[in-house]
Motif scaffolding. Sequence first.
Motif, PDB file in Angstrom:
ATOM      1  N   ILE A 267     111.987  60.443 133.472  1.00  0.00           N
ATOM      2  CA  ILE A 267     111.014  61.548 133.498  1.00  0.00           C
ATOM      3  C   ILE A 267     111.749  62.894 133.478  1.00  0.00           C
ATOM      4  CG2 ILE A 267     109.269  62.717 134.915  1.00  0.00           C
ATOM      5  CD1 ILE A 267     108.525  59.839 135.949  1.00  0.00           C
ATOM      6  N   ALA A 268     112.790  63.004 134.302  1.00  0.00           N
ATOM      7  CA  ALA A 268     113.561  64.249 134.371  1.00  0.00           C
ATOM      8  C   ALA A 268     114.206  64.566 133.023  1.00  0.00           C
ATOM      9  CB  ALA A 268     114.628  64.137 135.458  1.00  0.00           C
ATOM     10  N   ALA A 269     114.791  63.563 132.398  1.00  0.00           N
ATOM     11  CA  ALA A 269     115.444  63.767 131.098  1.00  0.00           C
ATOM     12  C   ALA A 269     114.419  64.186 130.044  1.00  0.00           C
ATOM     13  CB  ALA A 269     116.158  62.491 130.667  1.00  0.00           C
ATOM     14  N   GLY A 270     113.240  63.589 130.084  1.00  0.00           N
ATOM     15  CA  GLY A 270     112.193  63.903 129.100  1.00  0.00           C
ATOM     16  C   GLY A 270     111.700  65.338 129.214  1.00  0.00           C
ATOM     17  N   ALA A 271     111.746  65.895 130.434  1.00  0.00           N
ATOM     18  CA  ALA A 271     111.282  67.272 130.652  1.00  0.00           C
ATOM     19  C   ALA A 271     112.426  68.273 130.653  1.00  0.00           C
ATOM     20  CB  ALA A 271     110.518  67.353 131.972  1.00  0.00           C
ATOM     21  N   GLY A 272     113.669  67.781 130.493  1.00  0.00           N
ATOM     22  CA  GLY A 272     114.821  68.678 130.523  1.00  0.00           C
ATOM     23  C   GLY A 272     115.112  69.205 131.915  1.00  0.00           C
ATOM     24  N   LYS A 273     114.811  68.415 132.947  1.00  0.00           N
ATOM     25  CA  LYS A 273     114.999  68.830 134.342  1.00  0.00           C
ATOM     26  C   LYS A 273     115.889  67.828 135.077  1.00  0.00           C
ATOM     27  CE  LYS A 273     112.295  72.344 133.813  1.00  0.00           C
ATOM     28  NZ  LYS A 273     112.835  73.718 133.819  1.00  0.00           N
ATOM     29  N   ASP A 274     116.147  68.125 136.358  1.00  0.00           N
ATOM     30  CA  ASP A 274     116.931  67.226 137.198  1.00  0.00           C
ATOM     31  C   ASP A 274     116.009  66.311 138.001  1.00  0.00           C
ATOM     32  OD1 ASP A 274     119.287  68.478 136.385  1.00  0.00           O
ATOM     33  OD2 ASP A 274     119.059  70.040 137.931  1.00  0.00           O
TER      34      ASP A 274
ATOM     35  N   MET B 145     106.367  71.760 136.604  1.00  0.00           N
ATOM     36  CA  MET B 145     105.689  70.545 137.071  1.00  0.00           C
ATOM     37  C   MET B 145     104.797  69.953 135.992  1.00  0.00           C
ATOM     38  SD  MET B 145     104.886  71.225 141.126  1.00  0.00           S
ATOM     39  CE  MET B 145     104.224  72.889 141.022  1.00  0.00           C
ATOM     40  N   GLU B 146     104.180  70.814 135.177  1.00  0.00           N
ATOM     41  CA  GLU B 146     103.362  70.313 134.064  1.00  0.00           C
ATOM     42  C   GLU B 146     104.236  69.545 133.068  1.00  0.00           C
ATOM     43  OE1 GLU B 146      99.568  73.246 133.375  1.00  0.00           O
ATOM     44  OE2 GLU B 146     101.522  73.992 132.743  1.00  0.00           O
ATOM     45  N   ALA B 147     105.417  70.097 132.782  1.00  0.00           N
ATOM     46  CA  ALA B 147     106.325  69.431 131.844  1.00  0.00           C
ATOM     47  C   ALA B 147     106.737  68.053 132.371  1.00  0.00           C
ATOM     48  CB  ALA B 147     107.565  70.296 131.617  1.00  0.00           C
ATOM     49  N   LEU B 148     106.986  67.974 133.684  1.00  0.00           N
ATOM     50  CA  LEU B 148     107.366  66.687 134.285  1.00  0.00           C
ATOM     51  C   LEU B 148     106.216  65.674 134.202  1.00  0.00           C
ATOM     52  CD1 LEU B 148     109.244  68.051 137.421  1.00  0.00           C
ATOM     53  CD2 LEU B 148     110.283  66.721 135.574  1.00  0.00           C
ATOM     54  N   ILE B 149     104.992  66.126 134.466  1.00  0.00           N
ATOM     55  CA  ILE B 149     103.845  65.210 134.401  1.00  0.00           C
ATOM     56  C   ILE B 149     103.628  64.741 132.962  1.00  0.00           C
ATOM     57  CG2 ILE B 149     101.348  64.991 134.762  1.00  0.00           C
ATOM     58  CD1 ILE B 149     101.624  66.983 137.077  1.00  0.00           C
ATOM     59  N   HIS B 150     103.781  65.663 131.987  1.00  0.00           N
ATOM     60  CA  HIS B 150     103.622  65.288 130.577  1.00  0.00           C
ATOM     61  C   HIS B 150     104.709  64.307 130.134  1.00  0.00           C
ATOM     62  CE1 HIS B 150     100.220  67.750 129.580  1.00  0.00           C
ATOM     63  NE2 HIS B 150     100.810  68.873 129.970  1.00  0.00           N
ATOM     64  N   SER B 151     105.820  64.302 130.861  1.00  0.00           N
ATOM     65  CA  SER B 151     106.918  63.385 130.525  1.00  0.00           C
ATOM     66  C   SER B 151     106.673  61.971 131.070  1.00  0.00           C
ATOM     67  CB  SER B 151     108.231  63.943 131.089  1.00  0.00           C
ATOM     68  OG  SER B 151     109.322  63.129 130.752  1.00  0.00           O
ATOM     69  N   MET B 152     105.616  61.808 131.858  1.00  0.00           N
ATOM     70  CA  MET B 152     105.313  60.512 132.472  1.00  0.00           C
ATOM     71  C   MET B 152     104.395  59.668 131.589  1.00  0.00           C
ATOM     72  SD  MET B 152     104.506  61.695 136.385  1.00  0.00           S
ATOM     73  CE  MET B 152     105.700  62.606 137.364  1.00  0.00           C
ATOM     74  N   THR B 153     104.432  58.377 131.828  1.00  0.00           N
ATOM     75  CA  THR B 153     103.484  57.467 131.175  1.00  0.00           C
ATOM     76  C   THR B 153     102.147  57.532 131.912  1.00  0.00           C
ATOM     77  OG1 THR B 153     104.044  55.597 132.585  1.00  0.00           O
ATOM     78  CG2 THR B 153     105.385  55.904 130.594  1.00  0.00           C
TER      79      THR B 153
END
Length: 488
Positions: free
Chosen positions: A404-411, A378-386
């Motif tokens: 956001i998902a692509a930036g964090a390597g998630k779905d 979840m931290e990685a996803l938040i860091h991937s946000m503007t």
Amino acid sequence: MFETLTERLSTSLRSISGTGQLTEDNIKDTLREVRMALLEADVALPVTRDFVSRVKDKALGQEVLKELAPGQAFVKIVYDELTEMMGSANQSLEMTGKPPVVYLLAGLQGAGKTTTAGKLAKYLQERHKKKVMLVSADVYRPAAIKQLEQVAEQVKASFVPSSADQNPIDIAKRAIEQAKVQFQDILIIDTAGRLHIDEAMMDEIKALTAAVTPSETLFVVDSMTGQDAANTAKAFNDALPLTGVILTKTDGDARGGAALSVRAITGKPIKFLGRGEKLDALEPFHPERVAQRILGMGDVLSLVEEVEQKIDREKAEKMAKKIQKGGEFDLEDLLTQFQQMKNLGGMAGFLDKMPGMSGADIQKAVSDAKPEEKVKEMEALIHSMTPFERKNPDKINPSRKRRIAAGAGKDVQHVNQLLKQHKQMAKMMKMLSDPSGISKMMKAVQGLTKGMGGGGGPLFGQNNQAGANTTTVNGQANPVAPKFKTRF
């Protein structure tokens, strides 16, 4: 720590807690279970025998307090004897001598002395505002001196250089003189690991101790070695004037035999517990609080102290004021909450100190759920946000979710789970800002702990009234548990 022992003791004491009268017959089976629980926790046999004997004598010999049922009185006797076995109360370090006050660390190889030296320096600097200097007298282990230098740099403590071709006594004496010149309050001397059967090495540390006459000679020992830790401590105590023991790696020890045996075998107090690899993972050893943990009562006082030390109060107050004024709990706030929880040792470290939440089943359920990994996701996803998206989670549309998902390597489904988690947290924060909502939240939390198999533990549970702060035993007030008020 103590998960296995907590589980076994809780089961064995449950059968006696509702007893109307204590007799030798009806406590016999319980005492047998208590004995087995202690032995399985790797408590030394002589210590176990003495403990069970004292519990039996007190249970059959003392008048039961009028305000307690006999079964509850038995639980209190077990608590009192556990506390006494571990040393009654915390014994603090000597800090009042003429500076520099010298602490010498001794122990086996691999016990964690060098890391403990750094932890101790950080503790003394932050909790007691002392100026601390470190020096290594370990001239045998490759890179030992360099390792301590790096640790000293991390905790911002002064460091005295030394080299492998020097004599440990000369190193220590030079460090004392340098500490005087620099007006250091405390000098911590890290020594080489040695076996108590190695006569030459034991003679060396005896000579070192005699030369520097430390105010504290602390034996650092790996708690996972169980009763062997206590036996080794006794051997060192016979050779050196030990003043206390520091147990390391307690976060990996589910049995706790060392903590329960060391004081009884050596007569020396446990002064600190090392609970992880981080340099702030050192806590004073309080026997009464550890006894509460063992009996499933949690350790709320230590948790409160930890919160005061490790939580960023400025950030917490800023967020609280924002929510009280009607502001929204956004994803930036959620990220802050994740960071604060990590400072408290993660979910497992937090639950370990909560009443009724330290049992083996609950700890295993938490471990299986892998909350730390999910928090990292979840931290990685938040860091991937503007910054805009963090402040306005309701504006995150499908295209933003994909980016956001692509930036964090998630779905994308991970993004949806995060947003759902955030909504739940936002609702809880609104409840906290509204006094009338706190009682609703308390009921929700109680339902959650029951669903996890907690329910306050088999012996001790929380009072169901909102705002209650006394621990109960079978529905009656428990005189053992600390009573305090917490302000948010």
